[in-house]
Design a protein around this motif. Structure first.
Motif, PDB file in Angstrom:
ATOM      1  N   ILE A 127      -1.285  -4.322   4.215  1.00 43.35           N
ATOM      2  CA  ILE A 127      -1.002  -4.644   2.816  1.00 43.35           C
ATOM      3  C   ILE A 127       0.494  -4.545   2.504  1.00 43.35           C
ATOM      4  O   ILE A 127       1.128  -5.531   2.152  1.00 43.35           O
ATOM      5  CB  ILE A 127      -1.820  -3.740   1.870  1.00 43.35           C
ATOM      6  N   PHE A 128       1.073  -3.359   2.678  1.00 46.32           N
ATOM      7  CA  PHE A 128       2.441  -3.163   2.207  1.00 46.32           C
ATOM      8  C   PHE A 128       3.501  -3.766   3.117  1.00 46.32           C
ATOM      9  O   PHE A 128       4.619  -4.024   2.669  1.00 46.32           O
ATOM     10  CB  PHE A 128       2.705  -1.674   1.979  1.00 46.32           C
ATOM     11  N   GLN A 129       3.187  -3.983   4.382  1.00 47.24           N
ATOM     12  CA  GLN A 129       4.178  -4.619   5.252  1.00 47.24           C
ATOM     13  C   GLN A 129       4.123  -6.142   5.190  1.00 47.24           C
ATOM     14  O   GLN A 129       4.936  -6.811   5.833  1.00 47.24           O
ATOM     15  CB  GLN A 129       3.992  -4.140   6.689  1.00 47.24           C
ATOM     16  N   ARG A 130       3.196  -6.690   4.426  1.00 44.29           N
ATOM     17  CA  ARG A 130       3.152  -8.142   4.231  1.00 44.29           C
ATOM     18  C   ARG A 130       4.353  -8.568   3.393  1.00 44.29           C
ATOM     19  O   ARG A 130       4.622  -7.992   2.333  1.00 44.29           O
ATOM     20  CB  ARG A 130       1.856  -8.545   3.525  1.00 44.29           C
ATOM     21  N   MET A 136       9.100  -3.344  -4.755  1.00 46.74           N
ATOM     22  CA  MET A 136       8.963  -2.185  -5.639  1.00 46.74           C
ATOM     23  C   MET A 136       9.808  -1.046  -5.105  1.00 46.74           C
ATOM     24  O   MET A 136      10.144  -1.002  -3.908  1.00 46.74           O
ATOM     25  CB  MET A 136       7.492  -1.772  -5.772  1.00 46.74           C
ATOM     26  N   SER A 137      10.168  -0.138  -5.986  1.00 43.33           N
ATOM     27  CA  SER A 137      10.975   1.006  -5.581  1.00 43.33           C
ATOM     28  C   SER A 137      10.162   1.888  -4.636  1.00 43.33           C
ATOM     29  O   SER A 137       8.925   1.839  -4.613  1.00 43.33           O
ATOM     30  CB  SER A 137      11.406   1.812  -6.803  1.00 43.33           C
ATOM     31  N   ASP A 138      10.863   2.698  -3.863  1.00 40.04           N
ATOM     32  CA  ASP A 138      10.183   3.588  -2.926  1.00 40.04           C
ATOM     33  C   ASP A 138       9.234   4.541  -3.652  1.00 40.04           C
ATOM     34  O   ASP A 138       8.141   4.841  -3.165  1.00 40.04           O
ATOM     35  CB  ASP A 138      11.209   4.390  -2.117  1.00 40.04           C
ATOM     36  N   ILE A 139       9.663   5.007  -4.829  1.00 43.75           N
ATOM     37  CA  ILE A 139       8.828   5.950  -5.594  1.00 43.75           C
ATOM     38  C   ILE A 139       7.557   5.264  -6.058  1.00 43.75           C
ATOM     39  O   ILE A 139       6.446   5.808  -5.928  1.00 43.75           O
ATOM     40  CB  ILE A 139       9.616   6.512  -6.800  1.00 43.75           C
ATOM     41  N   LEU A 140       7.703   4.061  -6.598  1.00 40.12           N
ATOM     42  CA  LEU A 140       6.518   3.335  -7.065  1.00 40.12           C
ATOM     43  C   LEU A 140       5.605   2.988  -5.899  1.00 40.12           C
ATOM     44  O   LEU A 140       4.372   3.123  -6.001  1.00 40.12           O
ATOM     45  CB  LEU A 140       6.933   2.056  -7.800  1.00 40.12           C
ATOM     46  N   LYS A 141       6.187   2.559  -4.788  1.00 43.08           N
ATOM     47  CA  LYS A 141       5.382   2.212  -3.612  1.00 43.08           C
ATOM     48  C   LYS A 141       4.551   3.418  -3.165  1.00 43.08           C
ATOM     49  O   LYS A 141       3.369   3.268  -2.820  1.00 43.08           O
ATOM     50  CB  LYS A 141       6.286   1.735  -2.469  1.00 43.08           C
TER      51      LYS A 141
END
Length: 294
Positions: A127-130, A136-141
């Motif tokens: 999901i996130f590496q797509r 998004m910011s690191d904090i939000l991620k």
């Protein structure tokens, strides 16, 4: 052997599509031998294929026989079923690049550290590496990842799902949208909430309760904070102007940029399905509101 004709499940008119699919699958609850016929299926979205995968896995736990008639599947549908690795469930899989598909992931247990790490790795890699995922910011991620993990973990805390949890998804480049599905075949989120609070009178109201900030059916002073997963995901997708939809028991609640709508299903949904539609926006970066103050 009973033959079940699988209808198309498009991205539009989602609720009516899902109701038609649920109606077609009613024989699967009782018949010991069924064959899936895809003659009438010209397109199937990730929510539809996740429901089919869950049905197959539930039947497996009962020792029921489920076959798929490969001769009825069009080449275009067969291709995406292979990318999702759906056909692997029937011993019909073969090597094919996943492309824009987010393959079916099944986690049957969630008690061991290794099992949780496996889920974390799936969320990160699939999901996130797509590249299509919004910036998004690191904090939000971190918050979004934790929210997804909490939602998945709740399947094992609440649902009593005999097949565990399923995640699946699809990226639609033409309409610039990502669809992510989380599903279980347990008692259903709405029933869990109504068992917890008898004052909640409908499945729709139960789902709305679960979407509120900090609500949880777990209690105890030693529990870590819960009830944030659904809320955070809903808030993020709302900011993204996407779509957040929950099916549970006889209720459906759908959040879009134009407001929240609800629907009562004519055919009860077995378990809980969370359907997230995230818009692909290359020129936007999302951050937490609190980060603006830093």
């Amino acid at each position: 052997m009973v033959q079940i004709r699988i209808p198309s499940v498009s991205l539009e008119s989602t609720i009516s599509n899902i109701e038609r699919l649920l109606q077609s699958l009613l024989p699967s609850y009782q018949e010991e031998q069924i064959t899936l016929d895809f003659t009438e299926c010209r397109f199937i979205a990730a929510n539809g294929i996740t429901i089919l995968a869950g049905m197959k896995l539930v039947r497996d736990t009962k020792g029921f026989q489920t076959q798929i008639d490969m001769t009825t599947i069009s080449e275009s549908v067969k291709k995406v079923l292979m990318k999702w690795r759906f056909l692997d469930l029937f011993g019909q899989g073969c090597s094919l690049s996943k492309g824009t598909s987010i393959p079916i992931y099944v986690q049957r247990e969630f008690s061991a550290k290794e099992q949780k790490l496996e889920t974390v790795n799936y969320i990160e890699c699939e999901i996130f590496q797509r590249s299509e995922m919004p910036q998004m910011s690191d904090i939000l991620k971190k918050h979004i990842k934790n929210a997804l993990l909490e939602v998945f973990g709740n399947i094992f805390y609440h649902s009593n799902s005999q097949i565990g949890g399923i995640v699946c998804g699809q990226i639609y480049p033409n309409i610039k949208q990502i669809q992510i599905i989380v599903y279980d075949a347990g008692k259903g989120l709405a029933k869990c909430v109504r068992d917890f609070d008898s004052m909640i009178s409908s499945d729709v109201d139960a789902i709305k309760w679960a979407l509120r900030y900090g609500t949880s059916t777990l209690s105890g002073e030693n529990d870590s904070p819960r009830g944030l997963g659904l809320f955070i995901l809903d808030q993020f997708i709302n900011a993204n102007e996407g779509e957040f939809c929950i099916y549970a028991n006889n209720g459906v609640v759908q959040d879009r940029k134009d407001g929240q709508t609800s629907h009562t299903l004519n055919t009860a949904f077995s378990g809980t399905l969370i359907d997230m539609r995230i818009n692909i926006k290359d020129d936007v970066k999302y951050i937490l509101a609190s980060e603006k103050e830093v």
